[in-house]
Design a protein around this motif. Structure first.
Motif, mmCIF file in Angstrom:
data_model
loop_
_atom_site.group_PDB
_atom_site.id
_atom_site.type_symbol
_atom_site.label_atom_id
_atom_site.label_comp_id
_atom_site.label_asym_id
_atom_site.label_seq_id
_atom_site.Cartn_x
_atom_site.Cartn_y
_atom_site.Cartn_z
ATOM 1 N N GLU A 52 6.453 -2.187 -16.808
ATOM 2 C CA GLU A 52 4.659 -1.754 -16.953
ATOM 3 C C GLU A 52 4.272 -3.249 -16.481
ATOM 4 O OE1 GLU A 52 3.822 1.072 -16.334
ATOM 5 O OE2 GLU A 52 5.669 2.278 -16.534
ATOM 6 N N GLY A 53 3.001 -2.994 -16.224
ATOM 7 C CA GLY A 53 2.017 -4.163 -16.272
ATOM 8 C C GLY A 53 2.642 -5.383 -15.485
ATOM 9 N N LEU A 54 2.624 -6.761 -16.269
ATOM 10 C CA LEU A 54 2.993 -7.705 -15.612
ATOM 11 C C LEU A 54 4.559 -7.686 -15.079
ATOM 12 C CD1 LEU A 54 2.263 -10.552 -14.719
ATOM 13 C CD2 LEU A 54 2.879 -11.278 -16.966
ATOM 14 N N ASP A 55 5.413 -6.975 -16.008
ATOM 15 C CA ASP A 55 6.851 -7.002 -15.665
ATOM 16 C C ASP A 55 6.942 -6.065 -14.552
ATOM 17 O OD1 ASP A 55 7.865 -8.525 -17.951
ATOM 18 O OD2 ASP A 55 8.198 -6.668 -19.041
ATOM 19 N N GLY A 56 6.278 -5.045 -14.280
ATOM 20 C CA GLY A 56 6.263 -4.365 -13.016
ATOM 21 C C GLY A 56 5.905 -5.270 -11.753
ATOM 22 N N GLN A 57 4.705 -6.212 -11.821
ATOM 23 C CA GLN A 57 4.203 -6.861 -10.681
ATOM 24 C C GLN A 57 5.353 -7.941 -10.557
ATOM 25 O OE1 GLN A 57 0.635 -8.244 -12.368
ATOM 26 N NE2 GLN A 57 -0.336 -6.172 -12.451
ATOM 27 N N VAL A 58 5.746 -8.471 -11.648
ATOM 28 C CA VAL A 58 6.713 -9.770 -11.250
ATOM 29 C C VAL A 58 7.845 -9.095 -10.501
ATOM 30 C CG1 VAL A 58 8.091 -11.187 -12.491
ATOM 31 C CG2 VAL A 58 5.959 -11.119 -13.114
ATOM 32 N N GLY A 59 8.488 -7.942 -10.920
ATOM 33 C CA GLY A 59 9.440 -7.234 -10.435
ATOM 34 C C GLY A 59 9.280 -6.910 -8.904
ATOM 35 N N ALA A 60 8.031 -6.450 -8.546
ATOM 36 C CA ALA A 60 7.874 -6.149 -7.181
ATOM 37 C C ALA A 60 7.725 -7.477 -6.487
ATOM 38 C CB ALA A 60 6.537 -5.442 -7.249
ATOM 39 N N LEU A 61 7.098 -8.434 -6.960
ATOM 40 C CA LEU A 61 7.014 -9.635 -5.987
ATOM 41 C C LEU A 61 8.463 -10.314 -5.612
ATOM 42 C CD1 LEU A 61 3.937 -11.550 -7.637
ATOM 43 C CD2 LEU A 61 4.163 -10.757 -5.254
ATOM 44 N N VAL A 62 9.328 -10.525 -6.685
ATOM 45 C CA VAL A 62 10.593 -10.850 -6.498
ATOM 46 C C VAL A 62 11.378 -9.834 -5.698
ATOM 47 C CG1 VAL A 62 12.696 -11.223 -7.741
ATOM 48 C CG2 VAL A 62 10.905 -12.024 -8.620
ATOM 49 N N TYR A 63 11.208 -8.733 -5.828
ATOM 50 C CA TYR A 63 11.782 -7.598 -4.737
ATOM 51 C C TYR A 63 11.353 -7.858 -3.364
ATOM 52 C CZ TYR A 63 13.028 -3.078 -2.740
ATOM 53 O OH TYR A 63 13.520 -2.191 -1.808
#
Length: 408
Positions: A52-63
């Motif tokens: 969720e939140g920043l973790d989700g955004q970082v995960g999506a960008l790296v993906y």
């Protein structure tokens, strides 16, 4: 003179920009690998991990921007290294195939030890097997080399796309066997996660061995091996084309490659992302397979765009000095890669700190930056005193059947 020619390449004969690129690729690979120390590999078809939140955004960008791209980039560099090694053997008039077979055998042994004692996500064993295919293409020159590589690479994501399309056309009842396989894979992932999170060293090692040869190795043989060989061939063509010899004179080529690769890869990436970033593999396997195929298709042109942009920067004096700081890490890529995974196993697995699924993607990003910075500093300090990284020295000793000087 013969002794010098039959040994490792002298430091002054190295192509510095390839070492810089290896350092860059090493960082990207670490950004991906760290996630799969905190998440079962069986979950890969599901796309972006939960967060969720920043973790989700970082995960999506790296993906979107990193996953798959740096594995391809490192594979391109492997092919360049093969072509360079062959060119120098030819120029020196020395046998090449026996030496190269020893090199591949040692790489396979590194990979098997890595799988048994550190991580099932190893790439070295797959690289060693794929590297044997390069020998079949030794007589091939010119565009036929990159065309063969492109064909090998593209075949895999096209099969994924065709499979997804075919499954999407089937009635729901016909998907039952596939869904059952996906349920079994998800259950295997949950069981593996429990072992990695809580198991001791023997339990985790047994899980690694069974998981790799029972599931991962067959998948790697079908998918990663032909893709890796395809990238090797494209990289070999790029080195043999002479375009790395004078980057300033080739800026037009690399600019066109950056723009073309960026547009093609970006379009495929956007199309894949439009299908979703996170999937339920049981209920959405056809859709996940389509998205995966599009992502894999986009990874190659985007990786070539990354490579071209890096080389354009390296052709300019100011940026080249900054990028040069990556070179020592790239010269010790094998040592640094294995050190990264060893450290991750001690942090994430049950016989270490056991934070298998307790570190979010943002914290993982911080962990990678911290560790890679330490590796950069260590690589500079080590190579100020020694000629090779420790595992690079061992690899060269086995390849050339003599001990090269280590200390400066």
């Amino acid at each position: 003179m013969e002794q010098r020619l039959s040994g490792p390449v002298a430091e002054g004969e190295r192509i510095a920009v390839l070492d810089m690129l290896r350092g860059f690729a090493l960082l990207g690979i670490f950004l991906i690998n760290v996630e799969w120390f905190a998440r079962p590999l069986q979950d890969m078809i599901a796309g972006v991990g939960p967060g969720e939140g920043l973790d989700g955004q970082v995960g999506a960008l790296v993906y979107l921007l990193v996953q798959g791209k740096f594995w391809v980039l490192f594979s391109l560099l492997f092919g360049m290294g093969f072509a360079l090694m062959h060119q120098r053997a030819e120029a020196a008039g020395r046998p090449f195939i026996g030496l190269y077979l020893r090199r591949s055998l040692l790489l396979a042994l590194f990979g098997l030890v890595h799988i048994a004692f550190v991580w099932t996500g190893d790439v070295l064993f797959t690289y060693a097997l794929a590297s044997l295919g390069l020998l079949a293409f030794l007589p091939v020159r010119g565009p036929a080399l990159w065309l063969a590589g492109l064909g090998l690479y593209v075949a895999v994501p096209l099969l994924s796309l065709l499979g997804g399309l075919a499954l999407g056309l089937l009635p729901a009842s016909a998907l039952a066997p596939v869904q059952e396989d996906m349920r079994a894979l998800a259950a295997a992932g949950q069981a593996a996660a429990a072992v990695y999170r809580e198991g001791d060293f023997l339990a985790v090692s047994a899980q690694r061995w069974a998981e790799y040869f029972g599931w991962i190795f067959p998948q790697a043989t079908l998918y990663h091996l032909p893709m890796a060989l395809g990238c090797f061939l494209i990289g070999a063509w790029l080195l043999r084309s002479g375009r790395l010899a004078d980057l300033s004179a080739q800026r037009g080529f690399f600019l066109a490659l950056a723009i073309g690769g960026g547009l093609a890869g970006g379009a495929l990436l956007a199309l894949g992302a439009s299908l979703g970033l996170r999937f339920d593999p049981v209920a959405e396997f056809p859709r996940a397979s389509l998205a995966s195929g599009l992502m894999m298709l986009g990874n190659l042109p985007l990786s070539l765009a990354y490579l071209a942009l890096f080389l354009l920067l390296a052709s300019l004096p100011g940026p080249r000095r900054l990028l040069g700081f990556l070179a020592p890490a790239g010269r010790m890529a094998l040592t640094n890669y294995l050190a990264q995974t060893l450290l991750c196993s001690l942090v994430f697995y049950g016989y270490g700190l056991g934070v298998f699924d307790a570190m979010g993607r943002t914290a993982q990003l911080g962990f990678v930056v911290l560790v890679f910075t330490a590796q950069l500093l260590f690589s500079h300090a080590w190579l100020a005193r020694f000629r090779f990284g420790p595992l690079e020295w061992l690899w060269r000793a086995g390849t050339y059947l003599r001990l090269p000087p280590l200390r400066r």
